[in-house]
Design a protein around this motif. Structure first.
Motif, PDB file in Angstrom:
ATOM      1  N   PHE A 181       0.820  -1.204   0.000  1.00  0.00           N
ATOM      2  CA  PHE A 181       0.000   0.000   0.000  1.00  0.00           C
ATOM      3  C   PHE A 181       0.859   1.262   0.000  1.00  0.00           C
ATOM      4  O   PHE A 181       0.454   2.291  -0.554  1.00  0.00           O
ATOM      5  CB  PHE A 181      -0.969  -0.003   1.199  1.00  0.00           C
ATOM      6  N   ASP A 182       2.034   1.204   0.619  1.00  0.00           N
ATOM      7  CA  ASP A 182       2.964   2.338   0.532  1.00  0.00           C
ATOM      8  C   ASP A 182       3.269   2.641  -0.935  1.00  0.00           C
ATOM      9  O   ASP A 182       3.203   3.790  -1.380  1.00  0.00           O
ATOM     10  CB  ASP A 182       4.293   2.008   1.236  1.00  0.00           C
ATOM     11  N   LEU A 183       3.616   1.591  -1.683  1.00  0.00           N
ATOM     12  CA  LEU A 183       3.973   1.767  -3.085  1.00  0.00           C
ATOM     13  C   LEU A 183       2.766   2.169  -3.918  1.00  0.00           C
ATOM     14  O   LEU A 183       2.871   3.035  -4.796  1.00  0.00           O
ATOM     15  CB  LEU A 183       4.577   0.472  -3.635  1.00  0.00           C
ATOM     16  N   LYS A 184       1.634   1.559  -3.628  1.00  0.00           N
ATOM     17  CA  LYS A 184       0.417   1.881  -4.376  1.00  0.00           C
ATOM     18  C   LYS A 184       0.077   3.371  -4.246  1.00  0.00           C
ATOM     19  O   LYS A 184      -0.239   4.045  -5.244  1.00  0.00           O
ATOM     20  CB  LYS A 184      -0.756   1.027  -3.867  1.00  0.00           C
ATOM     21  N   LYS A 185       0.195   3.913  -3.038  1.00  0.00           N
ATOM     22  CA  LYS A 185      -0.116   5.330  -2.814  1.00  0.00           C
ATOM     23  C   LYS A 185       0.860   6.245  -3.547  1.00  0.00           C
ATOM     24  O   LYS A 185       0.484   7.306  -4.044  1.00  0.00           O
ATOM     25  CB  LYS A 185      -0.101   5.633  -1.318  1.00  0.00           C
ATOM     26  N   ILE A 186       2.121   5.820  -3.622  1.00  0.00           N
ATOM     27  CA  ILE A 186       3.120   6.615  -4.346  1.00  0.00           C
ATOM     28  C   ILE A 186       2.756   6.698  -5.823  1.00  0.00           C
ATOM     29  O   ILE A 186       2.791   7.775  -6.429  1.00  0.00           O
ATOM     30  CB  ILE A 186       4.525   6.006  -4.168  1.00  0.00           C
ATOM     31  N   VAL A 187       2.399   5.573  -6.419  1.00  0.00           N
ATOM     32  CA  VAL A 187       2.035   5.569  -7.841  1.00  0.00           C
ATOM     33  C   VAL A 187       0.753   6.368  -8.059  1.00  0.00           C
ATOM     34  O   VAL A 187       0.645   7.146  -9.017  1.00  0.00           O
ATOM     35  CB  VAL A 187       1.874   4.126  -8.362  1.00  0.00           C
ATOM     36  N   GLU A 188      -0.209   6.198  -7.169  1.00  0.00           N
ATOM     37  CA  GLU A 188      -1.471   6.937  -7.287  1.00  0.00           C
ATOM     38  C   GLU A 188      -1.257   8.443  -7.232  1.00  0.00           C
ATOM     39  O   GLU A 188      -2.046   9.209  -7.810  1.00  0.00           O
ATOM     40  CB  GLU A 188      -2.436   6.523  -6.172  1.00  0.00           C
ATOM     41  N   SER A 189      -0.194   8.876  -6.577  1.00  0.00           N
ATOM     42  CA  SER A 189       0.057  10.311  -6.441  1.00  0.00           C
ATOM     43  C   SER A 189       0.522  10.959  -7.749  1.00  0.00           C
ATOM     44  O   SER A 189       0.444  12.182  -7.894  1.00  0.00           O
ATOM     45  CB  SER A 189       1.107  10.564  -5.345  1.00  0.00           C
ATOM     46  N   VAL A 190       0.987  10.143  -8.704  1.00  0.00           N
ATOM     47  CA  VAL A 190       1.503  10.717  -9.958  1.00  0.00           C
ATOM     48  C   VAL A 190       0.833  10.172 -11.209  1.00  0.00           C
ATOM     49  O   VAL A 190       1.003  10.723 -12.300  1.00  0.00           O
ATOM     50  CB  VAL A 190       3.030  10.511 -10.086  1.00  0.00           C
ATOM     51  N   VAL A 191       0.041   9.094 -11.085  1.00  0.00           N
ATOM     52  CA  VAL A 191      -0.608   8.493 -12.259  1.00  0.00           C
ATOM     53  C   VAL A 191      -2.099   8.363 -11.999  1.00  0.00           C
ATOM     54  O   VAL A 191      -2.508   7.824 -10.970  1.00  0.00           O
ATOM     55  CB  VAL A 191      -0.017   7.094 -12.585  1.00  0.00           C
ATOM     56  N   ARG A 192      -2.878   8.820 -12.942  1.00  0.00           N
ATOM     57  CA  ARG A 192      -4.326   8.711 -12.814  1.00  0.00           C
ATOM     58  C   ARG A 192      -4.790   7.334 -13.282  1.00  0.00           C
ATOM     59  O   ARG A 192      -4.155   6.690 -14.111  1.00  0.00           O
ATOM     60  CB  ARG A 192      -5.028   9.792 -13.640  1.00  0.00           C
ATOM     61  N   ALA A 193      -5.946   6.891 -12.741  1.00  0.00           N
ATOM     62  CA  ALA A 193      -6.504   5.594 -13.119  1.00  0.00           C
ATOM     63  C   ALA A 193      -6.837   5.570 -14.612  1.00  0.00           C
ATOM     64  O   ALA A 193      -7.259   6.576 -15.187  1.00  0.00           O
ATOM     65  CB  ALA A 193      -7.752   5.309 -12.293  1.00  0.00           C
ATOM     66  N   ARG A 194      -6.618   4.388 -15.219  1.00  0.00           N
ATOM     67  CA  ARG A 194      -6.945   4.200 -16.639  1.00  0.00           C
ATOM     68  C   ARG A 194      -8.050   3.164 -16.727  1.00  0.00           C
ATOM     69  O   ARG A 194      -7.795   1.957 -16.735  1.00  0.00           O
ATOM     70  CB  ARG A 194      -5.704   3.738 -17.407  1.00  0.00           C
ATOM     71  N   GLY A 195      -9.282   3.637 -16.757  1.00  0.00           N
ATOM     72  CA  GLY A 195     -10.413   2.725 -16.812  1.00  0.00           C
ATOM     73  C   GLY A 195     -10.461   1.851 -15.573  1.00  0.00           C
ATOM     74  O   GLY A 195     -10.326   2.321 -14.451  1.00  0.00           O
TER      75      GLY A 195
END
Length: 293
Positions: A181-195
């Motif tokens: 979840f640490d890593l997931k939150k980092i990616v979510e902070s810079v990449v928007r969901a794609r579908g």
């Protein structure tokens, strides 16, 4: 513990139909997992057949041994790349058929402690073989920007590789990145969901491939197929993403063009609608089969 984990083998009927050409033959299950393909194959093989099942995951191997009580099965804690050596040491001059399922088992995906899934919080591990030294946490906390960006590009085909790598570098300056979840939150902070696809999906794929050298193992086993498969025998490979499938498709075509091999499947074999309905994780599976002449 074993009872709570189940695994539905992908393309089992198709693989059995294409690979089990000799009921009393010798066969290889390159990724034994929880024994789904192995159990399916053993039900269709004769009493004198032999099946060698390989897995780097000792926990999965132990559960497969608990599930399958069959003297025809030899379960081996080793990579499928070592199949030729194991067969030779067992006094076997090659396999009549071999299946290499390159996917994860449901046990690995659904067990938070293994760190494969971005849907469940757990340690950033992602190792198939828990005795190996490199974990996903070591990569995200210790590798440099260029290397992080490279694996995200090459193994995840992630178009935001640079932004994600930069975000990881920035986050680890604030503290160690420990969990999924640490890593997931980092990616979510810079990449928007794609579908419907979570923005961290390709990052997790890239790390898993890097941790386990998955593409290197696939290349190795494709190179040593002549040492595993006896003349008249067949090899089948099930892939789950485009990187693997391109690699397998290219190498099998090269083998066939070089002589001594014949493509059994001119096109990929994909799961039928009913299988995908029962097991949505099967939807991206592709099976290719080649025969040694």
């Amino acid at each position: 513990m074993a009872a709570q984990w189940t695994h539905i083998p992908v393309l089992a009927q198709e693989a059995a139909g294409l690979l089990l050409t000799r009921p009393e033959g010798v066969y290889v299950d390159g990724t034994l997992g929880l024994g789904g393909h192995a159990a399916y194959f053993l039900e269709r093989l004769g009493p004198c057949a032999r099946l060698f099942g390989f897995d780097k995951d000792e926990e999965a191997l132990a559960m497969a041994r608990t599930k399958i009580h069959d003297p025809r099965l030899t379960a081996v804690h080793a990579s499928y790349t070592q199949a030729a050596q194991v067969l030779k040491e067992a006094g076997v001059d090659g396999a009549d058929g071999a299946l290499f399922d390159l996917g994860l088992s449901s046990y690995q995906l659904d067990n938070p402690a293994r760190g494969f899934s971005l849907l469940r919080d757990g340690p950033l591990d992602m190792r198939f073989d828990l005795s190996s030294s490199v974990t996903a946490a070591e990569i995200v906390n210790g590798w440099g920007l260029a290397e992080l960006e490279r694996i995200l590009n090459e193994y995840g085909e992630e178009r935001n590789a640079h932004a994600i790598a930069m975000a990881i570098m920035a986050a680890r300056r604030q503290g160690r990145i420990e969990t999924t979840f640490d890593l997931k939150k980092i990616v979510e902070s810079v990449v928007r969901a794609r579908g419907k696809i979570h923005p961290a999906t390709q990052t997790f794929q890239a790390l898993r491939i890097a941790v386990n050298d998955e593409l290197g193992c696939v290349r190795t086993v494709l190179d040593v197929l002549p040492d595993i498969i006896k003349p008249g025998g067949r090899a089948g490979i099930i892939t789950f993403h485009s990187l693997e499938d391109r690699l397998v498709k290219t190498r099998l075509k090269e083998l066939a063009a070089g002589g001594g091999w014949r493509l059994v499947t001119k096109h990929v074999v994909a799961p039928q609608y009913e299988e995908v309905r029962r097991n949505p994780r099967a939807r991206s599976a592709k099976l290719r089969v080649i025969e040694r002449l």
